[in-house]
Design a protein around this motif. Structure first.
Motif, PDB file in Angstrom:
ATOM      1  N   LEU A   1       0.827  -1.213   0.000  1.00 32.02           N
ATOM      2  CA  LEU A   1       0.000   0.000   0.000  1.00 32.02           C
ATOM      3  C   LEU A   1       0.860   1.262   0.000  1.00 32.02           C
ATOM      4  O   LEU A   1       0.568   2.228  -0.718  1.00 32.02           O
ATOM      5  N   ILE A   2       1.924   1.259   0.793  1.00 28.99           N
ATOM      6  CA  ILE A   2       2.799   2.433   0.875  1.00 28.99           C
ATOM      7  C   ILE A   2       3.496   2.686  -0.452  1.00 28.99           C
ATOM      8  O   ILE A   2       3.557   3.826  -0.942  1.00 28.99           O
ATOM      9  N   VAL A   3       4.024   1.633  -1.053  1.00 28.60           N
ATOM     10  CA  VAL A   3       4.719   1.784  -2.335  1.00 28.60           C
ATOM     11  C   VAL A   3       3.773   2.324  -3.394  1.00 28.60           C
ATOM     12  O   VAL A   3       4.128   3.236  -4.160  1.00 28.60           O
ATOM     13  N   ASN A   4       2.553   1.799  -3.443  1.00 31.09           N
ATOM     14  CA  ASN A   4       1.585   2.289  -4.416  1.00 31.09           C
ATOM     15  C   ASN A   4       1.218   3.747  -4.179  1.00 31.09           C
ATOM     16  O   ASN A   4       1.011   4.501  -5.132  1.00 31.09           O
TER      17      ASN A   4
ATOM     18  N   LEU B   1      -2.920  14.021   2.881  1.00 32.82           N
ATOM     19  CA  LEU B   1      -2.094  13.994   4.087  1.00 32.82           C
ATOM     20  C   LEU B   1      -0.592  14.066   3.788  1.00 32.82           C
ATOM     21  O   LEU B   1       0.187  14.448   4.661  1.00 32.82           O
ATOM     22  N   ILE B   2      -0.193  13.682   2.579  1.00 34.90           N
ATOM     23  CA  ILE B   2       1.240  13.729   2.251  1.00 34.90           C
ATOM     24  C   ILE B   2       1.539  14.714   1.121  1.00 34.90           C
ATOM     25  O   ILE B   2       2.665  14.770   0.644  1.00 34.90           O
ATOM     26  N   TYR B   3       0.531  15.499   0.706  1.00 36.81           N
ATOM     27  CA  TYR B   3       0.724  16.354  -0.462  1.00 36.81           C
ATOM     28  C   TYR B   3       1.815  17.399  -0.245  1.00 36.81           C
ATOM     29  O   TYR B   3       2.625  17.660  -1.140  1.00 36.81           O
ATOM     30  N   GLU B   4       1.835  17.994   0.931  1.00 39.72           N
ATOM     31  CA  GLU B   4       2.859  19.006   1.213  1.00 39.72           C
ATOM     32  C   GLU B   4       4.253  18.403   1.098  1.00 39.72           C
ATOM     33  O   GLU B   4       5.170  19.020   0.531  1.00 39.72           O
ATOM     34  N   GLN B   5       4.429  17.198   1.626  1.00 44.32           N
ATOM     35  CA  GLN B   5       5.732  16.526   1.551  1.00 44.32           C
ATOM     36  C   GLN B   5       6.048  16.099   0.118  1.00 44.32           C
ATOM     37  O   GLN B   5       7.194  16.199  -0.322  1.00 44.32           O
ATOM     38  N   MET B   6       5.037  15.650  -0.628  1.00 43.50           N
ATOM     39  CA  MET B   6       5.239  15.280  -2.025  1.00 43.50           C
ATOM     40  C   MET B   6       5.643  16.489  -2.850  1.00 43.50           C
ATOM     41  O   MET B   6       6.528  16.410  -3.707  1.00 43.50           O
ATOM     42  N   ASP B   7       5.000  17.614  -2.589  1.00 38.60           N
ATOM     43  CA  ASP B   7       5.336  18.835  -3.320  1.00 38.60           C
ATOM     44  C   ASP B   7       6.757  19.290  -2.993  1.00 38.60           C
ATOM     45  O   ASP B   7       7.487  19.739  -3.874  1.00 38.60           O
ATOM     46  N   GLU B   8       7.133  19.170  -1.731  1.00 32.48           N
ATOM     47  CA  GLU B   8       8.476  19.543  -1.324  1.00 32.48           C
ATOM     48  C   GLU B   8       9.526  18.634  -1.975  1.00 32.48           C
ATOM     49  O   GLU B   8      10.586  19.107  -2.404  1.00 32.48           O
ATOM     50  N   ALA B   9       9.225  17.348  -2.072  1.00 34.62           N
ATOM     51  CA  ALA B   9      10.193  16.390  -2.609  1.00 34.62           C
ATOM     52  C   ALA B   9      10.236  16.411  -4.132  1.00 34.62           C
ATOM     53  O   ALA B   9      11.319  16.296  -4.720  1.00 34.62           O
ATOM     54  N   PHE B  10       9.086  16.557  -4.795  1.00 33.20           N
ATOM     55  CA  PHE B  10       9.016  16.405  -6.249  1.00 33.20           C
ATOM     56  C   PHE B  10       8.676  17.690  -7.000  1.00 33.20           C
ATOM     57  O   PHE B  10       8.665  17.684  -8.228  1.00 33.20           O
ATOM     58  N   GLY B  11       8.381  18.772  -6.276  1.00 32.47           N
ATOM     59  CA  GLY B  11       8.045  20.031  -6.945  1.00 32.47           C
ATOM     60  C   GLY B  11       6.812  19.904  -7.813  1.00 32.47           C
ATOM     61  O   GLY B  11       6.807  20.343  -8.969  1.00 32.47           O
ATOM     62  N   ILE B  12       5.727  19.339  -7.283  1.00 34.22           N
ATOM     63  CA  ILE B  12       4.535  19.083  -8.062  1.00 34.22           C
ATOM     64  C   ILE B  12       3.942  20.357  -8.648  1.00 34.22           C
ATOM     65  O   ILE B  12       3.565  20.406  -9.829  1.00 34.22           O
ATOM     66  N   GLU B  13       3.850  21.397  -7.866  1.00 32.42           N
ATOM     67  CA  GLU B  13       3.169  22.606  -8.317  1.00 32.42           C
ATOM     68  C   GLU B  13       4.060  23.513  -9.135  1.00 32.42           C
ATOM     69  O   GLU B  13       3.608  24.554  -9.613  1.00 32.42           O
ATOM     70  N   LYS B  14       5.297  23.124  -9.341  1.00 32.06           N
ATOM     71  CA  LYS B  14       6.176  23.897 -10.227  1.00 32.06           C
ATOM     72  C   LYS B  14       6.007  23.481 -11.667  1.00 32.06           C
ATOM     73  O   LYS B  14       6.434  24.141 -12.579  1.00 32.06           O
TER      74      LYS B  14
ATOM     75  N   LYS C   1      12.737   9.593   4.309  1.00 34.92           N
ATOM     76  CA  LYS C   1      12.711  10.977   4.788  1.00 34.92           C
ATOM     77  C   LYS C   1      11.462  11.288   5.602  1.00 34.92           C
ATOM     78  O   LYS C   1      11.522  12.029   6.592  1.00 34.92           O
ATOM     79  N   TYR C   2      10.331  10.738   5.185  1.00 32.05           N
ATOM     80  CA  TYR C   2       9.049  11.028   5.851  1.00 32.05           C
ATOM     81  C   TYR C   2       8.435   9.745   6.403  1.00 32.05           C
ATOM     82  O   TYR C   2       7.247   9.464   6.198  1.00 32.05           O
ATOM     83  N   LEU C   3       9.241   8.980   7.107  1.00 31.84           N
ATOM     84  CA  LEU C   3       8.844   7.636   7.528  1.00 31.84           C
ATOM     85  C   LEU C   3       7.538   7.620   8.293  1.00 31.84           C
ATOM     86  O   LEU C   3       6.619   6.860   7.963  1.00 31.84           O
ATOM     87  N   TRP C   4       7.419   8.439   9.334  1.00 27.66           N
ATOM     88  CA  TRP C   4       6.258   8.340  10.212  1.00 27.66           C
ATOM     89  C   TRP C   4       4.983   8.795   9.522  1.00 27.66           C
ATOM     90  O   TRP C   4       3.910   8.205   9.729  1.00 27.66           O
ATOM     91  N   ARG C   5       5.072   9.824   8.701  1.00 28.17           N
ATOM     92  CA  ARG C   5       3.874  10.274   7.985  1.00 28.17           C
ATOM     93  C   ARG C   5       3.440   9.226   6.960  1.00 28.17           C
ATOM     94  O   ARG C   5       2.255   8.921   6.843  1.00 28.17           O
TER      95      ARG C   5
END
Length: 237
Positions: A149-152, A224-237, A179-183
């Protein structure tokens, strides 16, 4: 109490409420298409379990997963477009997602279908067994499912957002989880709990599929992880 303005991008719970208010209709319609895409996989796995045949399970799971893959990519694409406030009509976005992602989602979909089939078959083996499985066996089963589930949760957003090799996506999954293990772990447990509730209370929970189905848990997880995803992958850029 803070003033809630639909025309301004909110934060926290107000952002959650804003997205549900603005995007529910789009996600619900996409969810119905996603359920239709998963129907062949569900039928194949059900027939395999009913016939107790692993030889039937493997091809049905792989083929059903390949069919479901583009539909799941379309669901992820719709959710991520909502999270970044894409203004385009939902049907145009959905067609664009199919055009861009159907080919790349076939193999991941097949593997996901295989995992779904194998885990369902294993669960039925537990049910059919004369002796109940040990707590260690159940814990190992749930932990392996949690990893899937996490990988997907990290892999599919990359598939619909970026043109990358599968090896790069998997490496990004590993680095993101580190990097974001607990979240990430919390989101995975949330998905696992959602799945367990649906299974334990079936067939009554099947009535909720047209309403909540796939879209809600995917939206909540990505939210719940969008902020971290954006920080890691620059989604909104």
């Amino acid at each position: 109490m803070p003033h809630f303005n639909e025309n301004e991008r909110q934060t926290g719970f107000y952002r959650y409420r804003q997205l549900l208010s603005a995007r529910f209709g789009r996600w619900w319609k996409t969810n119905l298409l996603t359920l239709a895409g998963f129907a062949p996989l569900a039928a194949g796995v059900f027939y395999s379990v009913a016939s107790s045949s692993i030889l039937v399970l493997l091809p049905c799971s792989l083929l059903g997963g390949m069919i479901a893959g583009p539909f799941l990519a379309g669901m992820y694409d719709a959710i991520l477009r909502g999270l970044r406030d894409d203004p385009l009509p939902w049907w145009d976005c959905y067609k664009k997602s199919w055009k861009q992602n159907w080919r790349g989602s076939l193999i991941p979909g097949a593997l996901l279908g295989l995992a779904a089939g194998v885990y369902t078959f294993m669960a039925m083996l537990f049910w059919w067994a004369e002796r109940s499985p040990s707590l260690g066996t159940v814990a190992l089963y749930l932990f392996a499912l949690l990893v899937v589930l996490i990988v997907n949760t990290i892999y599919w957003p990359q598939l619909v957002l970026f043109r990358q090799k599968a090896s790069i996506r998997l490496r990004n999954c590993l680095l993101f989880c580190a990097k974001y293990l607990w979240r990430v772990l919390g989101v995975g447990i949330l998905q696992l709990g959602y799945l367990v509730v649906f299974v334990l209370f079936a067939p009554w929970t099947l009535l909720l599929l047209p309403v909540l189905g796939v879209w809600y848990i995917l939206f909540l997880s990505q939210f719940l992880i969008y902020e971290q995803m954006d920080e890691a992958f620059g989604i909104e850029k």
